[in-house]
Design a protein around this motif. Structure first.
Motif, short mmCIF file in Angstrom:
data_model
loop_
_atom_site.label_atom_id
_atom_site.label_comp_id
_atom_site.label_asym_id
_atom_site.label_seq_id
_atom_site.Cartn_x
_atom_site.Cartn_y
_atom_site.Cartn_z
N SER A 28 -15.28 -5.82 8.59
CA SER A 28 -14.50 -5.24 7.51
C SER A 28 -15.13 -5.55 6.15
O SER A 28 -15.65 -6.64 5.92
CB SER A 28 -13.07 -5.79 7.54
OG SER A 28 -12.37 -5.36 6.39
N THR A 29 -15.11 -4.56 5.26
CA THR A 29 -15.55 -4.79 3.88
C THR A 29 -14.39 -5.28 3.00
O THR A 29 -14.59 -5.55 1.83
CB THR A 29 -16.12 -3.49 3.27
OG1 THR A 29 -15.14 -2.46 3.37
CG2 THR A 29 -17.40 -3.08 3.97
N TRP B 2 -12.89 3.73 2.82
CA TRP B 2 -13.51 2.47 3.26
C TRP B 2 -12.63 1.26 2.94
O TRP B 2 -12.72 0.22 3.60
CB TRP B 2 -14.89 2.30 2.62
CG TRP B 2 -14.86 2.18 1.12
CD1 TRP B 2 -15.02 3.18 0.21
CD2 TRP B 2 -14.68 0.97 0.36
NE1 TRP B 2 -14.92 2.68 -1.08
CE2 TRP B 2 -14.72 1.33 -1.00
CE3 TRP B 2 -14.48 -0.37 0.70
CZ2 TRP B 2 -14.58 0.39 -2.03
CZ3 TRP B 2 -14.33 -1.30 -0.32
CH2 TRP B 2 -14.38 -0.92 -1.66
N TYR B 3 -11.77 1.38 1.92
CA TYR B 3 -10.90 0.27 1.50
C TYR B 3 -9.51 0.36 2.13
O TYR B 3 -8.58 -0.31 1.69
CB TYR B 3 -10.77 0.26 -0.02
CG TYR B 3 -10.33 1.59 -0.60
CD1 TYR B 3 -8.98 1.95 -0.65
CD2 TYR B 3 -11.25 2.50 -1.08
CE1 TYR B 3 -8.57 3.16 -1.16
CE2 TYR B 3 -10.86 3.73 -1.60
CZ TYR B 3 -9.51 4.05 -1.64
OH TYR B 3 -9.12 5.26 -2.14
N LEU C 147 -15.30 -6.86 -4.45
CA LEU C 147 -15.06 -5.85 -3.43
C LEU C 147 -15.95 -4.63 -3.68
O LEU C 147 -15.98 -4.10 -4.79
CB LEU C 147 -13.59 -5.41 -3.45
CG LEU C 147 -13.13 -4.47 -2.33
CD1 LEU C 147 -13.20 -5.17 -0.98
CD2 LEU C 147 -11.71 -3.98 -2.58
N PRO D 193 -17.93 -1.22 -1.12
CA PRO D 193 -18.03 -0.68 0.25
C PRO D 193 -19.18 -1.23 1.07
O PRO D 193 -19.11 -1.28 2.29
CB PRO D 193 -18.20 0.83 0.01
CG PRO D 193 -18.65 0.97 -1.40
CD PRO D 193 -18.02 -0.17 -2.14
N ASP D 194 -20.25 -1.66 0.40
CA ASP D 194 -21.41 -2.14 1.16
C ASP D 194 -21.64 -3.64 1.00
O ASP D 194 -22.69 -4.15 1.29
CB ASP D 194 -22.67 -1.40 0.73
CG ASP D 194 -22.94 -1.52 -0.77
OD1 ASP D 194 -22.07 -2.09 -1.47
OD2 ASP D 194 -24.01 -1.07 -1.22
N SER D 195 -20.60 -4.36 0.53
CA SER D 195 -20.74 -5.80 0.33
C SER D 195 -20.08 -6.55 1.47
O SER D 195 -19.14 -6.06 2.08
CB SER D 195 -20.11 -6.23 -1.01
OG SER D 195 -18.72 -6.05 -0.98
N PRO D 196 -20.55 -7.77 1.75
CA PRO D 196 -19.88 -8.58 2.78
C PRO D 196 -18.52 -9.04 2.28
O PRO D 196 -18.26 -9.06 1.08
CB PRO D 196 -20.81 -9.77 2.97
CG PRO D 196 -21.54 -9.89 1.66
CD PRO D 196 -21.70 -8.47 1.15
N SER D 197 -17.64 -9.38 3.21
CA SER D 197 -16.35 -9.90 2.81
C SER D 197 -16.50 -11.26 2.15
O SER D 197 -17.52 -11.94 2.30
CB SER D 197 -15.43 -10.00 4.03
OG SER D 197 -15.90 -10.99 4.91
N ARG E 148 -19.38 -15.14 2.08
CA ARG E 148 -20.23 -15.52 0.93
C ARG E 148 -20.41 -17.02 0.86
O ARG E 148 -19.57 -17.76 1.31
CB ARG E 148 -19.60 -15.00 -0.38
CG ARG E 148 -19.49 -13.48 -0.39
CD ARG E 148 -19.09 -12.97 -1.72
NE ARG E 148 -19.05 -11.52 -1.69
CZ ARG E 148 -19.07 -10.75 -2.78
NH1 ARG E 148 -19.15 -11.29 -3.96
NH2 ARG E 148 -19.02 -9.44 -2.68
#
Length: 283
Positions: free
Chosen positions: A2-3, A39-40, A273, A275-279, A283
């Protein structure tokens, strides 16, 4: 993967048809479906609808419109509104929550116990003038002995609708001390505490409220609610442990916002936040 991080999942209840957004139902429902397929989507909660507007959902619900029923008229509205929602089930309306405004918490709890389907959660909102001192303790004690959440109004269309940070801190820490979950409504469109340049209203930030949910001390919570620097709040969010995220979201379950885009834009600007970032947990 999940993003949308766990801290934000289901946080934004869609209150597009309520002030100050006031979007027509015929526009708000398709927009909600678009949010729920984006995506969210995991960040988006149910579509909030007043009892008087349920009939407008006919022909718009589509497959599985998750609706939170908002009842500002108190317990007298509950039975008829539940019946109206049930009649729309064949059209795709799924009742997933009730928010009941009342001046008598015990009476509201009794009505919900009597009429609410067992699989539908509820929140009880009382006017702010009844949420001070011993009266606040009495209300929270009634709710903590029930299966229902508290609901707090954190803004509105006039300056007097906004509690200051000390008042809101008292509400949040009262719940934290009891393990009582709550939701908020109004005035939390943006992530960080700020003064609206158009109205001059002092708005709480939803990141401030999320982080303040960790506190059981009123002064400490008020300090978090008063923070106006987005980078400070974003750093604190990134440093949250999994346990702290669980504690926060078991307390602060959701808030109603007439805009889904504004909170997402703020989170993107803070690097929290995309769409193409890690949760956040990665991190």
């Amino acid at each position: 993967m999940s993003t949308v991080p766990a801290l934000l999942q289901g946080l934004f209840d869609d209150a597009a048809v309520f002030p100050p957004g006031d979007l027509p139902v015929a526009e708000a429902v398709p927009a909600h479906h678009a949010h729920r397929s984006a995506w969210y989507a995991e960040a988006v909660g149910p579509f909030l609808c007043g009892a008087g507007r349920l009939a407008e959902l006919t022909g718009l619900a589509g497959p599985g419109l998750r609706v939170g029923l908002v009842l500002p008229g108190g317990s007298a509205e509950l039975g008829p509104a539940l019946a109206a929602a049930a009649s729309l089930a064949p059209a795709g309306v799924q009742l997933v929550g009730v928010e009941l405004t009342t001046r008598d918490a015990a009476e509201a709890v009794a009505a919900l116990d009597l009429l609410l389907p067992p699989d539908v959660p509820a929140a009880v909102e009382l006017p702010r003038e009844l949420l001070h001192g011993d009266a606040l303790d009495e209300v929270l004690d009634v709710l903590v002995d029930s299966p229902y959440r508290a609901k707090f109004r954190t803004g509105g269309v006039v300056a007097g609708a906004f509690p200051d940070e000390t008042e809101l801190a008292g509400l949040l820490t009262g719940c934290a001390q009891r393990g009582l979950p709550y939701k908020c409504t109004a005035g939390l469109h943006h992530a960080v505490r700020h003064t609206d340049p158009a109205t001059g209203f002092e708005h709480h930030g939803f990141l401030n409220v999320l982080l303040a949910a960790l506190e059981t001390d009123r002064a400490a919570a008020a300090e978090v609610l008063a923070e106006r620097t987005g980078e400070v709040l974003a750093k604190a969010v990134r440093e949250l442990t999994d346990h702290q995220v669980t504690v926060i979201r078991n307390s602060f379950t959701a808030f109603g916002t007439c805009s889904i885009a504004e909170p997402l834009d703020d989170l993107a600007a803070l690097g929290l936040l995309a769409p193409d970032s890690p949760s956040l947990e990665d991190r």
